[in-house]
Motif scaffolding. Sequence first.
Motif, PDB file in Angstrom:
ATOM      1  N   MET A  88      27.135 -59.882  44.727  1.00  0.00           N
ATOM      2  CA  MET A  88      28.032 -58.829  45.174  1.00  0.00           C
ATOM      3  C   MET A  88      29.230 -58.740  44.223  1.00  0.00           C
ATOM      4  O   MET A  88      29.778 -59.750  43.804  1.00  0.00           O
ATOM      5  CB  MET A  88      28.492 -59.113  46.608  1.00  0.00           C
ATOM      6  N   ILE A  89      29.607 -57.534  43.876  1.00  0.00           N
ATOM      7  CA  ILE A  89      30.726 -57.288  42.965  1.00  0.00           C
ATOM      8  C   ILE A  89      31.949 -56.871  43.778  1.00  0.00           C
ATOM      9  O   ILE A  89      31.856 -56.033  44.680  1.00  0.00           O
ATOM     10  CB  ILE A  89      30.383 -56.184  41.943  1.00  0.00           C
ATOM     11  N   THR A  90      33.085 -57.458  43.453  1.00  0.00           N
ATOM     12  CA  THR A  90      34.351 -57.066  44.057  1.00  0.00           C
ATOM     13  C   THR A  90      35.248 -56.498  42.970  1.00  0.00           C
ATOM     14  O   THR A  90      35.418 -57.116  41.916  1.00  0.00           O
ATOM     15  CB  THR A  90      35.042 -58.262  44.729  1.00  0.00           C
ATOM     16  N   VAL A  91      35.799 -55.320  43.216  1.00  0.00           N
ATOM     17  CA  VAL A  91      36.692 -54.666  42.264  1.00  0.00           C
ATOM     18  C   VAL A  91      38.103 -54.677  42.831  1.00  0.00           C
ATOM     19  O   VAL A  91      38.335 -54.200  43.948  1.00  0.00           O
ATOM     20  CB  VAL A  91      36.254 -53.213  41.986  1.00  0.00           C
ATOM     21  N   ILE A  92      39.026 -55.241  42.061  1.00  0.00           N
ATOM     22  CA  ILE A  92      40.437 -55.257  42.447  1.00  0.00           C
ATOM     23  C   ILE A  92      41.179 -54.232  41.609  1.00  0.00           C
ATOM     24  O   ILE A  92      41.152 -54.285  40.377  1.00  0.00           O
ATOM     25  CB  ILE A  92      41.054 -56.650  42.228  1.00  0.00           C
ATOM     26  N   CYS A  93      41.835 -53.318  42.271  1.00  0.00           N
ATOM     27  CA  CYS A  93      42.660 -52.323  41.580  1.00  0.00           C
ATOM     28  C   CYS A  93      44.118 -52.652  41.840  1.00  0.00           C
ATOM     29  O   CYS A  93      44.574 -52.643  42.989  1.00  0.00           O
ATOM     30  CB  CYS A  93      42.340 -50.915  42.070  1.00  0.00           C
ATOM     31  N   SER A  94      44.851 -52.979  40.779  1.00  0.00           N
ATOM     32  CA  SER A  94      46.274 -53.281  40.898  1.00  0.00           C
ATOM     33  C   SER A  94      47.107 -52.042  40.564  1.00  0.00           C
ATOM     34  O   SER A  94      46.578 -50.971  40.291  1.00  0.00           O
ATOM     35  CB  SER A  94      46.633 -54.471  40.009  1.00  0.00           C
ATOM     36  N   GLY A  95      48.410 -52.225  40.532  1.00  0.00           N
ATOM     37  CA  GLY A  95      49.296 -51.069  40.505  1.00  0.00           C
ATOM     38  C   GLY A  95      49.741 -50.587  39.151  1.00  0.00           C
ATOM     39  O   GLY A  95      50.761 -49.893  39.053  1.00  0.00           O
ATOM     40  N   PRO A 129      39.500 -48.692  50.144  1.00  0.00           N
ATOM     41  CA  PRO A 129      39.303 -50.119  49.925  1.00  0.00           C
ATOM     42  C   PRO A 129      39.026 -50.857  51.237  1.00  0.00           C
ATOM     43  O   PRO A 129      39.519 -50.469  52.300  1.00  0.00           O
ATOM     44  CB  PRO A 129      40.629 -50.571  49.312  1.00  0.00           C
ATOM     45  N   LYS A 130      38.251 -51.936  51.138  1.00  0.00           N
ATOM     46  CA  LYS A 130      37.961 -52.755  52.314  1.00  0.00           C
ATOM     47  C   LYS A 130      39.193 -53.532  52.746  1.00  0.00           C
ATOM     48  O   LYS A 130      39.436 -53.724  53.947  1.00  0.00           O
ATOM     49  CB  LYS A 130      36.814 -53.725  52.012  1.00  0.00           C
ATOM     50  N   HIS A 131      39.971 -53.991  51.763  1.00  0.00           N
ATOM     51  CA  HIS A 131      41.209 -54.730  52.033  1.00  0.00           C
ATOM     52  C   HIS A 131      42.296 -54.210  51.101  1.00  0.00           C
ATOM     53  O   HIS A 131      42.012 -53.817  49.960  1.00  0.00           O
ATOM     54  CB  HIS A 131      41.041 -56.229  51.784  1.00  0.00           C
ATOM     55  N   ILE A 132      43.533 -54.254  51.571  1.00  0.00           N
ATOM     56  CA  ILE A 132      44.665 -54.044  50.681  1.00  0.00           C
ATOM     57  C   ILE A 132      45.690 -55.139  50.971  1.00  0.00           C
ATOM     58  O   ILE A 132      45.865 -55.564  52.110  1.00  0.00           O
ATOM     59  CB  ILE A 132      45.299 -52.643  50.812  1.00  0.00           C
ATOM     60  N   VAL A 133      46.339 -55.612  49.907  1.00  0.00           N
ATOM     61  CA  VAL A 133      47.307 -56.701  50.040  1.00  0.00           C
ATOM     62  C   VAL A 133      48.496 -56.427  49.140  1.00  0.00           C
ATOM     63  O   VAL A 133      48.402 -55.686  48.150  1.00  0.00           O
ATOM     64  CB  VAL A 133      46.670 -58.063  49.663  1.00  0.00           C
ATOM     65  N   GLY A 134      49.634 -57.054  49.490  1.00  0.00           N
ATOM     66  CA  GLY A 134      50.807 -56.939  48.647  1.00  0.00           C
ATOM     67  C   GLY A 134      52.059 -56.630  49.429  1.00  0.00           C
ATOM     68  O   GLY A 134      52.036 -56.512  50.660  1.00  0.00           O
ATOM     69  N   ASP A 135      53.171 -56.497  48.708  1.00  0.00           N
ATOM     70  CA  ASP A 135      54.429 -56.147  49.368  1.00  0.00           C
ATOM     71  C   ASP A 135      54.644 -54.631  49.395  1.00  0.00           C
ATOM     72  O   ASP A 135      55.521 -54.140  50.095  1.00  0.00           O
ATOM     73  CB  ASP A 135      55.618 -56.838  48.694  1.00  0.00           C
ATOM     74  N   LEU A 180      47.221 -62.429  45.207  1.00  0.00           N
ATOM     75  CA  LEU A 180      46.804 -62.321  46.609  1.00  0.00           C
ATOM     76  C   LEU A 180      45.473 -61.581  46.719  1.00  0.00           C
ATOM     77  O   LEU A 180      44.616 -61.942  47.538  1.00  0.00           O
ATOM     78  CB  LEU A 180      47.889 -61.609  47.422  1.00  0.00           C
ATOM     79  N   ALA A 181      45.299 -60.555  45.896  1.00  0.00           N
ATOM     80  CA  ALA A 181      44.033 -59.809  45.910  1.00  0.00           C
ATOM     81  C   ALA A 181      42.894 -60.677  45.397  1.00  0.00           C
ATOM     82  O   ALA A 181      41.770 -60.610  45.910  1.00  0.00           O
ATOM     83  CB  ALA A 181      44.173 -58.546  45.069  1.00  0.00           C
ATOM     84  N   LEU A 182      43.158 -61.496  44.384  1.00  0.00           N
ATOM     85  CA  LEU A 182      42.130 -62.404  43.875  1.00  0.00           C
ATOM     86  C   LEU A 182      41.706 -63.409  44.942  1.00  0.00           C
ATOM     87  O   LEU A 182      40.512 -63.678  45.125  1.00  0.00           O
ATOM     88  CB  LEU A 182      42.643 -63.139  42.640  1.00  0.00           C
ATOM     89  N   TYR A 183      42.663 -63.962  45.663  1.00  0.00           N
ATOM     90  CA  TYR A 183      42.331 -64.918  46.722  1.00  0.00           C
ATOM     91  C   TYR A 183      41.517 -64.241  47.823  1.00  0.00           C
ATOM     92  O   TYR A 183      40.582 -64.839  48.380  1.00  0.00           O
ATOM     93  CB  TYR A 183      43.602 -65.534  47.303  1.00  0.00           C
ATOM     94  N   LYS A 184      41.873 -63.008  48.144  1.00  0.00           N
ATOM     95  CA  LYS A 184      41.101 -62.261  49.141  1.00  0.00           C
ATOM     96  C   LYS A 184      39.679 -62.015  48.639  1.00  0.00           C
ATOM     97  O   LYS A 184      38.707 -62.139  49.405  1.00  0.00           O
ATOM     98  CB  LYS A 184      41.806 -60.937  49.447  1.00  0.00           C
ATOM     99  N   LEU A 217      35.289 -63.414  49.927  1.00  0.00           N
ATOM    100  CA  LEU A 217      34.094 -62.591  50.132  1.00  0.00           C
ATOM    101  C   LEU A 217      32.872 -63.153  49.421  1.00  0.00           C
ATOM    102  O   LEU A 217      31.794 -62.561  49.471  1.00  0.00           O
ATOM    103  CB  LEU A 217      34.368 -61.166  49.653  1.00  0.00           C
ATOM    104  N   ALA A 218      33.032 -64.285  48.740  1.00  0.00           N
ATOM    105  CA  ALA A 218      31.932 -64.953  48.019  1.00  0.00           C
ATOM    106  C   ALA A 218      31.212 -64.017  47.050  1.00  0.00           C
ATOM    107  O   ALA A 218      29.994 -63.862  47.099  1.00  0.00           O
ATOM    108  CB  ALA A 218      30.935 -65.552  49.021  1.00  0.00           C
ATOM    109  N   PRO A 219      31.938 -63.383  46.120  1.00  0.00           N
ATOM    110  CA  PRO A 219      31.300 -62.471  45.169  1.00  0.00           C
ATOM    111  C   PRO A 219      30.628 -63.215  44.022  1.00  0.00           C
ATOM    112  O   PRO A 219      30.914 -64.393  43.773  1.00  0.00           O
ATOM    113  CB  PRO A 219      32.473 -61.646  44.648  1.00  0.00           C
ATOM    114  N   THR A 220      29.759 -62.522  43.317  1.00  0.00           N
ATOM    115  CA  THR A 220      29.206 -63.054  42.076  1.00  0.00           C
ATOM    116  C   THR A 220      30.022 -62.577  40.872  1.00  0.00           C
ATOM    117  O   THR A 220      29.968 -63.177  39.805  1.00  0.00           O
ATOM    118  CB  THR A 220      27.744 -62.602  41.892  1.00  0.00           C
TER     119      THR A 220
END
Length: 215
Positions: free
Chosen positions: A1-8, A44-50, A83-87, A91-94
């Motif tokens: 499974m691929i997880t894509v993190i989009c930062s700001g 997005p499935k999750h969003i994190v941050g201040d 924080l997004a990386l830890y999230k 999810l146990a991605p590959t």
Amino acid sequence: MITVICSGGPASELIDFSDYVACSAVFIGADRGAYHLLERGIVPKHIVGDFDSVTEEEWQFVKSRVQRIERVQAEKDETDTDLALYKALELAPTEIVLTGVTGGRLDHYEAALRSMKRLQINYPHISFKMCNAQNELRYLTPGQHSLVKDTRYPYVSFFAQHTTVRDVTLRGVKYETTTEQIDIESSRFTSNEIITSSAYIEFRTGICLMIRSVD
């Protein structure tokens, strides 16, 4: 499974998400990255941050469309990208793909690079990539790594990180080497090209930053 993190980071540096949408990747928004995703029609499935990088109007837009929100105080030890990386790891991605971290503030870029290197070492079974519109960055640990020919990134470069990379053998590229070394100060391994479907890099010690690029 691929997880894509989009930062700001600036929207102009973001990758084309269409291939990741097609393969049902999981998307995570970090701070303003959540707004970037929604602007492109991706929830997005999750969003994190201040979320200090969005206006109140943008925050209301984001909050009304995303179910899983972790809003934290601005005073914290981790960056929003951390924080997004830890999230993502939960999810146990590959594979984890980072975008929106190379433009804008250079301190955020440097922090993201350091976090990605640390996690690649600690989670060798996961492929970590940092991408923008022109580049793909990966950290390589000792061993042999296949180099897949990709017209999106015709050029490939290698840089030693913190210590010399030893016994470097390159095959299937325009400029091959056999048991060479990449020194910390060296730019010799810049701008090579993959020319066969069986290309690879192999080395014995050190950490290597690989950058694949297009003009």
